[in-house]
Design a protein around this motif. Structure first.
Motif, PDB file in Angstrom:
ATOM      1  N   THR A 130       4.776  -7.829 -14.501  1.00 39.51           N
ATOM      2  CA  THR A 130       5.764  -7.846 -15.574  1.00 39.51           C
ATOM      3  C   THR A 130       5.933  -6.438 -16.130  1.00 39.51           C
ATOM      4  N   ASP A 131       7.181  -5.965 -16.210  1.00 36.72           N
ATOM      5  CA  ASP A 131       7.418  -4.611 -16.697  1.00 36.72           C
ATOM      6  C   ASP A 131       7.653  -4.600 -18.205  1.00 36.72           C
ATOM      7  N   ARG A 132       7.926  -3.436 -18.762  1.00 34.49           N
ATOM      8  CA  ARG A 132       8.061  -3.266 -20.210  1.00 34.49           C
ATOM      9  C   ARG A 132       9.242  -4.041 -20.778  1.00 34.49           C
ATOM     10  N   ASN A 133      10.208  -4.389 -19.928  1.00 34.38           N
ATOM     11  CA  ASN A 133      11.376  -5.141 -20.384  1.00 34.38           C
ATOM     12  C   ASN A 133      11.208  -6.647 -20.225  1.00 34.38           C
ATOM     13  N   GLY A 134      10.027  -7.048 -19.758  1.00 40.17           N
ATOM     14  CA  GLY A 134       9.765  -8.470 -19.596  1.00 40.17           C
ATOM     15  C   GLY A 134      10.217  -9.038 -18.266  1.00 40.17           C
ATOM     16  N   LYS A 135      10.720  -8.209 -17.379  1.00 38.41           N
ATOM     17  CA  LYS A 135      11.134  -8.675 -16.058  1.00 38.41           C
ATOM     18  C   LYS A 135       9.912  -8.869 -15.172  1.00 38.41           C
ATOM     19  N   SER A 136       9.847  -9.995 -14.487  1.00 36.53           N
ATOM     20  CA  SER A 136       8.669 -10.316 -13.675  1.00 36.53           C
ATOM     21  C   SER A 136       9.023 -10.441 -12.197  1.00 36.53           C
ATOM     22  N   LEU A 137       8.102  -9.977 -11.371  1.00 34.63           N
ATOM     23  CA  LEU A 137       8.183 -10.133  -9.923  1.00 34.63           C
ATOM     24  C   LEU A 137       6.857 -10.698  -9.444  1.00 34.63           C
ATOM     25  N   SER A 138       6.900 -11.516  -8.419  1.00 36.22           N
ATOM     26  CA  SER A 138       5.663 -12.087  -7.882  1.00 36.22           C
ATOM     27  C   SER A 138       5.441 -11.593  -6.464  1.00 36.22           C
ATOM     28  N   GLY A 139       4.257 -11.872  -5.953  1.00 38.56           N
ATOM     29  CA  GLY A 139       3.951 -11.456  -4.602  1.00 38.56           C
ATOM     30  C   GLY A 139       2.505 -11.757  -4.260  1.00 38.56           C
ATOM     31  N   THR A 140       2.036 -11.145  -3.183  1.00 38.79           N
ATOM     32  CA  THR A 140       0.658 -11.348  -2.741  1.00 38.79           C
ATOM     33  C   THR A 140      -0.057 -10.002  -2.650  1.00 38.79           C
ATOM     34  N   LEU A 141      -1.310 -10.011  -3.045  1.00 34.21           N
ATOM     35  CA  LEU A 141      -2.170  -8.829  -3.003  1.00 34.21           C
ATOM     36  C   LEU A 141      -3.210  -9.021  -1.917  1.00 34.21           C
ATOM     37  N   THR A 142      -3.387  -7.983  -1.109  1.00 26.74           N
ATOM     38  CA  THR A 142      -4.423  -7.980  -0.080  1.00 26.74           C
ATOM     39  C   THR A 142      -5.259  -6.724  -0.279  1.00 26.74           C
ATOM     40  N   LEU A 143      -6.577  -6.881  -0.373  1.00 31.10           N
ATOM     41  CA  LEU A 143      -7.465  -5.749  -0.655  1.00 31.10           C
ATOM     42  C   LEU A 143      -8.637  -5.757   0.309  1.00 31.10           C
ATOM     43  N   ARG A 144      -8.923  -4.586   0.866  1.00 26.40           N
ATOM     44  CA  ARG A 144     -10.128  -4.422   1.682  1.00 26.40           C
ATOM     45  C   ARG A 144     -10.750  -3.083   1.332  1.00 26.40           C
ATOM     46  N   GLN A 145     -11.990  -3.141   0.882  1.00 22.55           N
ATOM     47  CA  GLN A 145     -12.678  -1.926   0.492  1.00 22.55           C
ATOM     48  C   GLN A 145     -13.272  -1.225   1.710  1.00 22.55           C
ATOM     49  N   PRO A 146     -13.339   0.123   1.648  1.00 22.21           N
ATOM     50  CA  PRO A 146     -12.898   0.949   0.522  1.00 22.21           C
ATOM     51  C   PRO A 146     -11.442   1.377   0.659  1.00 22.21           C
ATOM     52  N   GLY A 147     -10.678   1.139  -0.370  1.00 26.62           N
ATOM     53  CA  GLY A 147      -9.398   1.793  -0.542  1.00 26.62           C
ATOM     54  C   GLY A 147      -8.157   1.208   0.080  1.00 26.62           C
ATOM     55  N   LYS A 148      -8.266   0.133   0.855  1.00 29.21           N
ATOM     56  CA  LYS A 148      -7.060  -0.390   1.490  1.00 29.21           C
ATOM     57  C   LYS A 148      -6.495  -1.543   0.672  1.00 29.21           C
ATOM     58  N   VAL A 149      -5.206  -1.446   0.370  1.00 27.48           N
ATOM     59  CA  VAL A 149      -4.568  -2.441  -0.485  1.00 27.48           C
ATOM     60  C   VAL A 149      -3.110  -2.604  -0.057  1.00 27.48           C
ATOM     61  N   ARG A 150      -2.588  -3.805  -0.275  1.00 28.67           N
ATOM     62  CA  ARG A 150      -1.183  -4.083   0.032  1.00 28.67           C
ATOM     63  C   ARG A 150      -0.615  -4.996  -1.049  1.00 28.67           C
ATOM     64  N   PHE A 151       0.496  -4.564  -1.659  1.00 28.42           N
ATOM     65  CA  PHE A 151       1.250  -5.385  -2.597  1.00 28.42           C
ATOM     66  C   PHE A 151       2.558  -5.757  -1.903  1.00 28.42           C
TER      67      PHE A 151
ATOM     68  N   ASN B 205       4.659   5.892 -22.017  1.00 23.48           N
ATOM     69  CA  ASN B 205       4.482   4.610 -22.720  1.00 23.48           C
ATOM     70  C   ASN B 205       5.162   3.447 -22.007  1.00 23.48           C
ATOM     71  N   GLY B 206       5.408   3.601 -20.712  1.00 25.13           N
ATOM     72  CA  GLY B 206       5.899   2.482 -19.913  1.00 25.13           C
ATOM     73  C   GLY B 206       4.741   1.558 -19.567  1.00 25.13           C
ATOM     74  N   ARG B 207       4.921   0.289 -19.846  1.00 22.54           N
ATOM     75  CA  ARG B 207       3.832  -0.662 -19.662  1.00 22.54           C
ATOM     76  C   ARG B 207       4.154  -1.641 -18.534  1.00 22.54           C
ATOM     77  N   SER B 208       3.181  -1.870 -17.662  1.00 20.21           N
ATOM     78  CA  SER B 208       3.316  -2.831 -16.570  1.00 20.21           C
ATOM     79  C   SER B 208       2.046  -3.661 -16.494  1.00 20.21           C
ATOM     80  N   THR B 209       2.210  -4.976 -16.418  1.00 20.33           N
ATOM     81  CA  THR B 209       1.061  -5.878 -16.408  1.00 20.33           C
ATOM     82  C   THR B 209       1.048  -6.697 -15.118  1.00 20.33           C
ATOM     83  N   VAL B 210      -0.128  -6.825 -14.530  1.00 25.06           N
ATOM     84  CA  VAL B 210      -0.308  -7.634 -13.326  1.00 25.06           C
ATOM     85  C   VAL B 210      -1.325  -8.726 -13.615  1.00 25.06           C
TER      86      VAL B 210
END
Length: 202
Positions: free
Chosen positions: A46-67, A169-174
């Motif tokens: 969700t961004d600072r304007n309240g607009k939301s997007l969904s998706g899938t997160l994939t994480l493999r340590q160390p350091g590999k990530v996909r949104f 001061n741009g805010r983004s929440t996951v």
């Protein structure tokens, strides 16, 4: 009359207790992040304007990530351990920046010493630990506030999500749901198709 040092002792213990609790909580968070080998989850951003997007997160340590965003959103973010790459297929643009320049480095580089740039902050949600992290030498990288729930997961915690506040001061929440740890993840998950026009071949 009691000696002065005995009079000050209870106050010293009271002051030390929160610091010890914070250190223990931060150590638990670090143990959780280092204990993640792989993780998948659904996310809502969700961004600072309240607009939301969904998706899938994939994480493999160390350091590999996909949104990977929902169908119809032509964005993809992939981390290869050294850099984060954002691909915007709508304009065929690729942007790349070092992992260390992103607040997400806290999550995808668990080898860092968290005590040097992170602290536990009061949480309004029972059963959670909230950590705030920022690079004091580079405030332009922004601040990330991460929430962990106590329970099943490496180190007795589960990553619930985070909020990033940038220098403007741009805010983004996951927010994360359906977290799964220790799942098999192929190398193909961290590859992406380059949308940029191909140059002339030699």
């Amino acid at each position: 009359m009691r000696p002065l040092f005995l009079s000050l002792l209870p106050a010293a213990i009271a002051a030390a207790a929160p610091a010890m609790a914070q250190t223990a909580s931060l150590d638990q968070v670090a143990a959780h992040l280092r204990g993640i080998t792989t993780m998948t989850a659904d996310f809502v951003q969700t961004d600072r304007n309240g607009k939301s997007l969904s998706g899938t997160l994939t994480l493999r340590q160390p350091g590999k990530v996909r949104f990977e965003y929902q169908k119809g959103v032509p964005l993809l973010i992939v981390g290869d351990g050294k850099a984060l790459t954002m691909i915007d297929y709508s304009v065929r643009q690729v942007s790349r920046w070092p992992v260390g320049n992103s607040p997400l480095s806290v999550l995808i580089d668990p080898r860092r010493d968290m005590s040097r740039f992170a602290k536990v902050v009061p949480s309004t949600i029972p059963g959670t630990i909230t950590v705030e992290a920022r690079d004091g030498k580079h405030p332009e990288f922004g601040t990330i506030t991460i929430v962990f729930a106590r329970g099943a997961g490496p180190g007795g915690l589960a990553l619930q999500g985070w909020t990033v506040l940038d220098a403007q001061n741009g805010r983004s929440t996951v927010r994360l749901t359906n977290q799964r740890f220790g799942v098999a993840i192929s190398d193909k998950a961290f590859k992406w198709d380059d949308p940029r026009p191909k140059g002339p071949r030699n």
